[in-house]
Enzyme design. Structure first.
Site, mmCIF file in Angstrom:
data_model
loop_
_atom_site.group_PDB
_atom_site.id
_atom_site.type_symbol
_atom_site.label_atom_id
_atom_site.label_comp_id
_atom_site.label_asym_id
_atom_site.label_seq_id
_atom_site.Cartn_x
_atom_site.Cartn_y
_atom_site.Cartn_z
ATOM 1 N N SER A 234 -53.082 48.190 23.920
ATOM 2 C CA SER A 234 -54.053 49.243 24.151
ATOM 3 C C SER A 234 -53.875 50.301 23.074
ATOM 4 O O SER A 234 -52.822 50.369 22.404
ATOM 5 C CB SER A 234 -53.812 49.884 25.528
ATOM 6 O OG SER A 234 -54.571 51.060 25.712
ATOM 7 N N TYR B 9 -48.373 53.214 31.958
ATOM 8 C CA TYR B 9 -49.181 52.261 31.196
ATOM 9 C C TYR B 9 -48.767 52.271 29.728
ATOM 10 O O TYR B 9 -48.602 51.210 29.106
ATOM 11 C CB TYR B 9 -50.644 52.649 31.356
ATOM 12 C CG TYR B 9 -51.641 51.693 30.759
ATOM 13 C CD1 TYR B 9 -51.878 50.445 31.324
ATOM 14 C CD2 TYR B 9 -52.401 52.059 29.647
ATOM 15 C CE1 TYR B 9 -52.823 49.580 30.792
ATOM 16 C CE2 TYR B 9 -53.351 51.199 29.113
ATOM 17 C CZ TYR B 9 -53.562 49.970 29.685
ATOM 18 O OH TYR B 9 -54.504 49.116 29.158
#
Length: 270
Positions: free
Chosen positions: A143, A156
């Site tokens: 990401s 995350y």
């Protein structure tokens, strides 16, 4: 890796979002598909779609956090098609909120899926892909949050930073072989990852521990929201060109530059 027709791709998280869009793109290139997903209904629907258009495909329900299930996925791929040329470690989940509010279960679930899931893929597939002696490529979904810290996404970020490091090291370790590696680092993409808690195990809090972004947090998000086919096209390009970094959003460049400038300034001791 120019020749894709007739070769085999395994995609985790393959029944929706980026995984499904990439499966469609690779099928258009003539690839055979092994789709893995934790949701049986979505998996059945995706498999039916590809069978309907004549693409050789199997679906294997898989929880990537379970090493034995990922090993079984590899066995199923080799049993069905005799080899694997592209592995897309794409399955992922997200939890939201500041680190000081995170529970142990948030960490465990996120690490199990986002990081251990990729590690399990590497363990189960890469040695066998090397042994078969054919050209191949491994893509792992990280990401933008694996390149730059994001407020409210600490858990995350930690998992996705790990995926970036893993892919960078794998890329180096595979030099001199017929395999290469990429890491996918998108900003916002139109997927259902915001609802990933629907598959959170009950022993790790289930849906009772869901925290969604409030409107202020949602409004603060940076960058465009891309459609999944745009991302799939970049994944295909990386496979063909053996690109390490798959950056989908031009607007992420400034944030990455500023991060490394901050690191660089730390060398100015005076």
């Amino acid at each position: 890796m120019e020749q894709l027709n007739g070769r085999v791709a395994v995609i985790t998280g393959g029944a929706s979002g980026i995984g499904l869009a990439t499966a469609r793109r690779l099928a258009a290139e003539g690839m055979k598909l092994v789709l893995a997903d934790i949701e049986q209904n979505s998996l059945d629907k995706a498999v039916a779609e590809f069978k309907g258009q004549g693409t050789p495909v199997i679906g294997v329900k898989t929880d990537v956090s379970k090493r034995d299930q990922v090993k079984a996925l590899a066995d199923a791929a080799w049993d069905a098609f005799g080899g694997v040329n592209v592995l897309f470690n794409n399955a992922g989940v997200a939890v939201y909120g500041p680190l000081q509010e995170m529970k142990h279960e948030d960490w465990e679930w996120s690490i199990n899926v986002n990081l251990w899931g990729v590690i399990h893929g590497i363990e189960a597939f890469v040695p066998r892909m090397l042994e078969q002696g054919e050209e191949g490529h491994i893509i792992s979904t990280a990401s933008f949050a694996g390149l730059v810290p994001n407020s409210g996404l600490g858990v995350y970020c930690v998992t996705k930073y790990g995926v970036v490091a893993l892919a960078e090291c794998l890329y180096r370790d595979l030099r001199g072989t017929k395999l290469s590696a990429s890491v996918l680092c998108p900003m916002l993409v139109k997927t259902n990852i915001g609802d990933s808690a629907r598959n959170r195990p009950s022993e790790l809090g289930g849906t009772s521990m869901v925290r969604r972004r409030n409107q202020e947090e949602q409004n603060s998000l940076q960058g465009r929201t891309l459609e999944t086919p745009e991302v799939a096209e970049r994944v295909l390009r990386a496979i063909r060109r053996q690109e390490l970094y798959i950056i989908t959003h031009e607007e992420s460049r400034e944030f990455v530059r500023r991060r490394f400038e901050r690191i660089d300034r730390s060398f100015d001791l005076d």
